[in-house]
Design a protein around this motif. Structure first.
Motif, PDB file in Angstrom:
ATOM      1  N   ILE A 126      34.771  33.871  35.397  1.00 35.36           N
ATOM      2  CA  ILE A 126      36.219  33.990  35.599  1.00 35.36           C
ATOM      3  C   ILE A 126      36.751  32.764  36.337  1.00 35.36           C
ATOM      4  O   ILE A 126      37.821  32.245  36.012  1.00 35.36           O
ATOM      5  CB  ILE A 126      36.562  35.283  36.358  1.00 35.36           C
ATOM      6  CG1 ILE A 126      36.117  36.499  35.552  1.00 35.36           C
ATOM      7  CG2 ILE A 126      38.062  35.352  36.630  1.00 35.36           C
ATOM      8  CD1 ILE A 126      36.420  37.827  36.212  1.00 35.36           C
ATOM      9  N   ARG A 127      35.993  32.293  37.330  1.00 32.03           N
ATOM     10  CA  ARG A 127      36.408  31.066  38.017  1.00 32.03           C
ATOM     11  C   ARG A 127      36.578  29.925  37.025  1.00 32.03           C
ATOM     12  O   ARG A 127      37.552  29.166  37.077  1.00 32.03           O
ATOM     13  CB  ARG A 127      35.382  30.683  39.073  1.00 32.03           C
ATOM     14  CG  ARG A 127      35.724  29.377  39.792  1.00 32.03           C
ATOM     15  CD  ARG A 127      34.526  28.592  40.220  1.00 32.03           C
ATOM     16  NE  ARG A 127      33.506  28.431  39.210  1.00 32.03           N
ATOM     17  CZ  ARG A 127      32.235  28.160  39.499  1.00 32.03           C
ATOM     18  NH1 ARG A 127      31.854  28.048  40.754  1.00 32.03           N
ATOM     19  NH2 ARG A 127      31.353  28.014  38.526  1.00 32.03           N
ATOM     20  N   VAL A 185      45.221  42.091  43.192  1.00 31.72           N
ATOM     21  CA  VAL A 185      46.586  41.592  43.410  1.00 31.72           C
ATOM     22  C   VAL A 185      46.823  40.319  42.593  1.00 31.72           C
ATOM     23  O   VAL A 185      47.854  40.162  41.924  1.00 31.72           O
ATOM     24  CB  VAL A 185      46.826  41.323  44.909  1.00 31.72           C
ATOM     25  CG1 VAL A 185      48.171  40.633  45.130  1.00 31.72           C
ATOM     26  CG2 VAL A 185      46.774  42.625  45.702  1.00 31.72           C
ATOM     27  N   ALA A 186      45.850  39.409  42.627  1.00 28.98           N
ATOM     28  CA  ALA A 186      45.989  38.140  41.916  1.00 28.98           C
ATOM     29  C   ALA A 186      46.026  38.345  40.403  1.00 28.98           C
ATOM     30  O   ALA A 186      46.855  37.743  39.702  1.00 28.98           O
ATOM     31  CB  ALA A 186      44.843  37.202  42.291  1.00 28.98           C
ATOM     32  N   GLU A 187      45.147  39.198  39.889  1.00 28.23           N
ATOM     33  CA  GLU A 187      45.077  39.379  38.440  1.00 28.23           C
ATOM     34  C   GLU A 187      46.295  40.131  37.900  1.00 28.23           C
ATOM     35  O   GLU A 187      46.747  39.864  36.781  1.00 28.23           O
ATOM     36  CB  GLU A 187      43.786  40.103  38.058  1.00 28.23           C
ATOM     37  CG  GLU A 187      42.508  39.315  38.327  1.00 28.23           C
ATOM     38  CD  GLU A 187      42.406  38.027  37.518  1.00 28.23           C
ATOM     39  OE1 GLU A 187      43.252  37.790  36.629  1.00 28.23           O
ATOM     40  OE2 GLU A 187      41.479  37.247  37.778  1.00 28.23           O
ATOM     41  N   ARG A 222      41.470  40.451  30.188  1.00 29.33           N
ATOM     42  CA  ARG A 222      40.065  40.825  30.360  1.00 29.33           C
ATOM     43  C   ARG A 222      39.673  40.769  31.834  1.00 29.33           C
ATOM     44  O   ARG A 222      38.949  41.644  32.327  1.00 29.33           O
ATOM     45  CB  ARG A 222      39.181  39.890  29.528  1.00 29.33           C
ATOM     46  CG  ARG A 222      37.685  40.128  29.676  1.00 29.33           C
ATOM     47  CD  ARG A 222      37.287  41.539  29.316  1.00 29.33           C
ATOM     48  NE  ARG A 222      35.845  41.730  29.414  1.00 29.33           N
ATOM     49  CZ  ARG A 222      35.267  42.914  29.546  1.00 29.33           C
ATOM     50  NH1 ARG A 222      36.001  44.015  29.597  1.00 29.33           N
ATOM     51  NH2 ARG A 222      33.952  43.006  29.616  1.00 29.33           N
ATOM     52  N   HIS A 223      40.149  39.755  32.547  1.00 34.13           N
ATOM     53  CA  HIS A 223      39.857  39.659  33.982  1.00 34.13           C
ATOM     54  C   HIS A 223      40.349  40.909  34.712  1.00 34.13           C
ATOM     55  O   HIS A 223      39.636  41.478  35.550  1.00 34.13           O
ATOM     56  CB  HIS A 223      40.548  38.435  34.597  1.00 34.13           C
ATOM     57  CG  HIS A 223      40.101  37.128  34.032  1.00 34.13           C
ATOM     58  ND1 HIS A 223      40.726  35.936  34.339  1.00 34.13           N
ATOM     59  CD2 HIS A 223      39.087  36.813  33.183  1.00 34.13           C
ATOM     60  CE1 HIS A 223      40.119  34.951  33.701  1.00 34.13           C
ATOM     61  NE2 HIS A 223      39.128  35.453  32.993  1.00 34.13           N
ATOM     62  N   ARG A 228      39.476  45.885  37.765  1.00 32.77           N
ATOM     63  CA  ARG A 228      39.770  47.310  37.934  1.00 32.77           C
ATOM     64  C   ARG A 228      38.487  48.140  37.863  1.00 32.77           C
ATOM     65  O   ARG A 228      38.288  49.073  38.654  1.00 32.77           O
ATOM     66  CB  ARG A 228      40.745  47.767  36.849  1.00 32.77           C
ATOM     67  CG  ARG A 228      42.200  47.400  37.117  1.00 32.77           C
ATOM     68  CD  ARG A 228      43.050  47.731  35.919  1.00 32.77           C
ATOM     69  NE  ARG A 228      44.478  47.652  36.222  1.00 32.77           N
ATOM     70  CZ  ARG A 228      45.435  47.532  35.304  1.00 32.77           C
ATOM     71  NH1 ARG A 228      45.100  47.488  34.014  1.00 32.77           N
ATOM     72  NH2 ARG A 228      46.698  47.462  35.659  1.00 32.77           N
ATOM     73  N   GLY A 229      37.624  47.802  36.920  1.00 30.41           N
ATOM     74  CA  GLY A 229      36.363  48.533  36.788  1.00 30.41           C
ATOM     75  C   GLY A 229      35.469  48.361  38.003  1.00 30.41           C
ATOM     76  O   GLY A 229      34.855  49.325  38.480  1.00 30.41           O
TER      77      GLY A 229
END
Length: 252
Positions: A126-127, A185-187, A222-223, A228-229
């Protein structure tokens, strides 16, 4: 990772009913130190808001191509600075997002993960997406003849707004599992912001840009699903009182 426990938290007044009653009685008996009120404070804020200028500006195009594009937007009745400003905002947020995941990787290396949570490879992937999105936005700004290193007003604003999220990630007392809340929060912000940027680029007739941004939007969706998962798994483990720490998977 640290478990949430019942301890010697004395921040609430219920821990000392005698002292708290004295505090309440004193507050009611002694008048405020000034004659003002919340209405006066609001009036001062309003005065500052009216008197203050804007948070910076969008610099003029740095190339002849950019000047031509800006002139074309004006002819069509669209403010040329708006798209540059919002691209700068996304650029700033993706840069912060890259740093956010770097901070979480460092915590993962220190503490390890948990069952159902991210691996180091997940966080790195993700990064790397965030970094690619940053590069994508940089190219988009350059294609418009603008300067991607300029701090636009919206970039300045989103940098300030996201500072608290990054502060959570680098605070050593907040563990890896708790820090995932900052990712959420960011996503959430990332997903909505990409959607709005796509709508804006569409209005400006930037079809190639829109196509590239839709791919980034899919990445961000997707991120968000992954974060969330991970948070749901962490909460379920905590609710069962299950141990959550696994052996850190350090980079080779």
């Amino acid at each position: 990772m640290k478990q949430i426990t019942i301890g010697t938290n004395t921040t609430g007044i219920a821990t000392s009913p005698i002292d708290s009653k004295e505090l309440i009685d004193f507050a009611q008996a002694v008048p405020p130190s000034s004659s003002g009120s919340e209405a006066d404070a609001a009036a001062v804020r309003s005065e500052y808001a009216r008197a203050s200028g804007t948070v910076g500006s969008v610099p003029p195009p740095v190339s002849l191509k950019g000047m031509v594009k800006a002139a074309g937007e004006l002819i069509q009745g669209r403010p040329p600075a708006l798209l540059i400003d919002k691209l700068g905002e996304r650029l700033q947020f993706e840069r912060s997002g890259t740093r956010l995941y770097e901070a979480l990787i460092a915590k993962y290396d220190a503490e390890g993960g948990f069952e159902g949570g991210p691996t180091r490879a997940d966080l790195e992937a993700i990064r790397d997406d965030e970094l690619r999105h940053f590069a994508l936005l940089k190219r988009a700004i350059e294609r418009l003849g603008a300067d991607p290193t300029a701090m636009t007003p919206s970039a300045d604003m989103i940098g300030l707004a996201s500072a608290g999220v990054l502060a959570v990630a680098v605070e050593p007392r907040i563990d890896f599992g708790q820090s995932l809340q900052a990712l959420l929060v960011a996503e959430l912000t990332d997903n909505d912001s990409w959607r709005m940027l796509i709508d804006l680029a569409t209005a400006y007739g930037q079809d190639d840009m829109v196509a590239e941004f839709r791919v980034a939007e899919q990445h961000e969706a997707r991120h968000l699903e992954l974060v969330r998962g991970w948070l749901s798994c962490k909460l379920a483990l905590d609710a069962r009182g299950a141990p959550t720490t696994s052996t850190p998977q350090r980079a080779a």
